[in-house]
Scaffold this motif. Sequence first.
Motif, PDB file in Angstrom:
ATOM      1  N   PHE A   1       0.804  -1.226   0.000  1.00  0.00           N
ATOM      2  CA  PHE A   1       0.000   0.000   0.000  1.00  0.00           C
ATOM      3  C   PHE A   1       0.836   1.274   0.000  1.00  0.00           C
ATOM      4  N   GLY A   2       1.929   1.287   0.725  1.00  0.00           N
ATOM      5  CA  GLY A   2       2.806   2.456   0.651  1.00  0.00           C
ATOM      6  C   GLY A   2       3.348   2.644  -0.749  1.00  0.00           C
ATOM      7  N   ALA A   3       3.732   1.534  -1.384  1.00  0.00           N
ATOM      8  CA  ALA A   3       4.271   1.613  -2.743  1.00  0.00           C
ATOM      9  C   ALA A   3       3.192   1.994  -3.757  1.00  0.00           C
ATOM     10  N   LEU A   4       1.950   1.565  -3.550  1.00  0.00           N
ATOM     11  CA  LEU A   4       0.861   1.960  -4.443  1.00  0.00           C
ATOM     12  C   LEU A   4       0.679   3.474  -4.428  1.00  0.00           C
ATOM     13  N   VAL A   5       0.724   4.057  -3.237  1.00  0.00           N
ATOM     14  CA  VAL A   5       0.601   5.517  -3.122  1.00  0.00           C
ATOM     15  C   VAL A   5       1.803   6.213  -3.752  1.00  0.00           C
ATOM     16  N   ASN A   6       2.997   5.750  -3.427  1.00  0.00           N
ATOM     17  CA  ASN A   6       4.213   6.378  -3.965  1.00  0.00           C
ATOM     18  C   ASN A   6       4.236   6.372  -5.483  1.00  0.00           C
ATOM     19  N   SER A   7       3.748   5.304  -6.079  1.00  0.00           N
ATOM     20  CA  SER A   7       3.830   5.165  -7.529  1.00  0.00           C
ATOM     21  C   SER A   7       2.993   6.207  -8.260  1.00  0.00           C
ATOM     22  N   LEU A   8       2.055   6.836  -7.567  1.00  0.00           N
ATOM     23  CA  LEU A   8       1.165   7.817  -8.202  1.00  0.00           C
ATOM     24  C   LEU A   8       1.673   9.249  -8.098  1.00  0.00           C
ATOM     25  N   LEU A   9       2.661   9.490  -7.251  1.00  0.00           N
ATOM     26  CA  LEU A   9       3.030  10.860  -6.907  1.00  0.00           C
ATOM     27  C   LEU A   9       3.651  11.648  -8.055  1.00  0.00           C
ATOM     28  N   ASN A  10       4.267  10.972  -9.005  1.00  0.00           N
ATOM     29  CA  ASN A  10       4.947  11.685 -10.097  1.00  0.00           C
ATOM     30  C   ASN A  10       4.120  11.735 -11.382  1.00  0.00           C
ATOM     31  N   LEU A  11       2.867  11.302 -11.302  1.00  0.00           N
ATOM     32  CA  LEU A  11       2.016  11.268 -12.483  1.00  0.00           C
ATOM     33  C   LEU A  11       1.049  12.448 -12.487  1.00  0.00           C
ATOM     34  N   ASP A  12       0.642  12.848 -13.675  1.00  0.00           N
ATOM     35  CA  ASP A  12      -0.298  13.961 -13.823  1.00  0.00           C
ATOM     36  C   ASP A  12      -1.708  13.435 -13.565  1.00  0.00           C
TER      37      ASP A  12
ATOM     38  N   LYS B   1       0.617  13.774   0.886  1.00  0.00           N
ATOM     39  CA  LYS B   1       0.855  14.454  -0.395  1.00  0.00           C
ATOM     40  C   LYS B   1      -0.157  13.995  -1.448  1.00  0.00           C
ATOM     41  N   PHE B   2      -0.433  12.707  -1.459  1.00  0.00           N
ATOM     42  CA  PHE B   2      -1.422  12.185  -2.407  1.00  0.00           C
ATOM     43  C   PHE B   2      -2.809  12.736  -2.091  1.00  0.00           C
ATOM     44  N   LEU B   3      -3.136  12.832  -0.797  1.00  0.00           N
ATOM     45  CA  LEU B   3      -4.405  13.425  -0.399  1.00  0.00           C
ATOM     46  C   LEU B   3      -4.524  14.870  -0.883  1.00  0.00           C
ATOM     47  N   LEU B   4      -3.434  15.602  -0.812  1.00  0.00           N
ATOM     48  CA  LEU B   4      -3.422  16.973  -1.332  1.00  0.00           C
ATOM     49  C   LEU B   4      -3.784  16.995  -2.810  1.00  0.00           C
ATOM     50  N   GLU B   5      -3.196  16.067  -3.575  1.00  0.00           N
ATOM     51  CA  GLU B   5      -3.473  15.998  -5.009  1.00  0.00           C
ATOM     52  C   GLU B   5      -4.942  15.642  -5.248  1.00  0.00           C
TER      53      GLU B   5
END
Length: 467
Positions: free
Chosen positions: A224-235, A283-287
């Motif tokens: 789950f941590g990696a699932l979130v991390n994998s989205l951070l650099n995408l538009d 950070k993902f929640l912010l997005e």
Amino acid sequence: MSAHALDKLDAVAKLVDKLTKDMGSLSMSPQERNTTLEELKVYGRDPRYADPIFTKEGISMLLTFAFHDKASSDTSRGALRVLANSMVLKPETRRFFVDGGYATKACKRLDTESWDDEFLLSRILFLSTYSDQKIKLTPLIKEHGLASSINANLGRHAMSKSATSRPTAGSMEEMALLETLKLLHNVTHFCPQEASAFISSVPHIISLLCSRSLPGTNVLDAPFGALVNSLLNLDLANKTCKSALFPSGEDDKLGSRLLEILDRAMREYSSSDLDATVTPLVKFLLEVYGIGPESIQKKLRDGILPNSEDRQSVLGKGSSLSARLLETSKDPMAPHLGPVISHLFFLMSESDASQFVENVGYGYASGYLFQNNVPLSAVAKATFDAADETGSPRPVNPITGQFIDREKPDVLPPMTEEEKEREAERLFVLFERLEKNGVLSVQNPVRQAIREGKLREITDDEVEEIE
């Protein structure tokens, strides 16, 4: 060097020499070759006295067997396992993979239905992104199928029979997913100009994030941590991404899952672990909040902002999610997470300083506003009203965020004259420092009182109060 060390070094050297001689002719039987690679893997788990593995010749031999067209799949995987271990234990070996041009061969084989191959190839490509000899990612993405392979592999994970359950911890499927997600994060981090090539992975990642059952403890453990991390650099504002994040009729599904994960994470991780573990999630929640529809924004506000129950006491002192977030926002053990939490609260306050103060209290808002150059005096109020559990307005202490009628009366004994004098001296020094540092533009009230003649020398048997 001990006899044991000499024996190990000699055994490793013989195994490497045996495999090197077989490299061109493939004269050994497949079973003998695989057994030899397995022995080498066992020796290589501890890098001490296993030096022949990590030389240029040793790694070249492993690369040859790993990507040899005529080698069996078992031989290839055996060599990949030793190679992956070597790249972890001896970072200097990573450049041999990069320099030899093997990344293109790894990308070609990465689109695979084998969890073993996906795990090994993704790990090796992931490690190569940290090589001293920088790997050229753009050609791998545009010409050699790296993006399409990653997208396809994540699609297979999302469609797997384990997609809505939880694979056995340590299973090859789970390990393969983790390595693919790590590889995706690094590729989009080091090559952001090509991140759009991975947009089609977003629906698969969101599906896994929302559907897969959470672990019993440490909610952000793999994957789950990696699932979130994998989205951070995408538009994520991309149309395809938004459709995956907020599907019609289920636009609050992601919000509910993120609130569940955040609530558990803030309870399950120690203060020292929160910074590294939970910062990507916030950070993902912010997005998500920034691009989400009003329905998802309201759901997140309702789940995160202090409510009437929180205002029964000083904000940040209870056990609710908002209290734990506010407390962490000031925690020196969370230097990265704290500002991100404050920014989330500010964004949920419509980026309005006055509303921010009303939501979290002046005590929690002041530091963030000062650091972001928002004038403090512009948002300070004597009191304001907030809705209680019945929806009726009740006055709130702007500093603490607590309902004023719930404040406990001051039961401290009155200060002695000596205590008053010490407190006055402390305040005088504090105002001098603040004025000198430019934090406050007001004059030191003690200095001002002296200049205006409101203070005079007093005798030991009298006390003079400032008018």
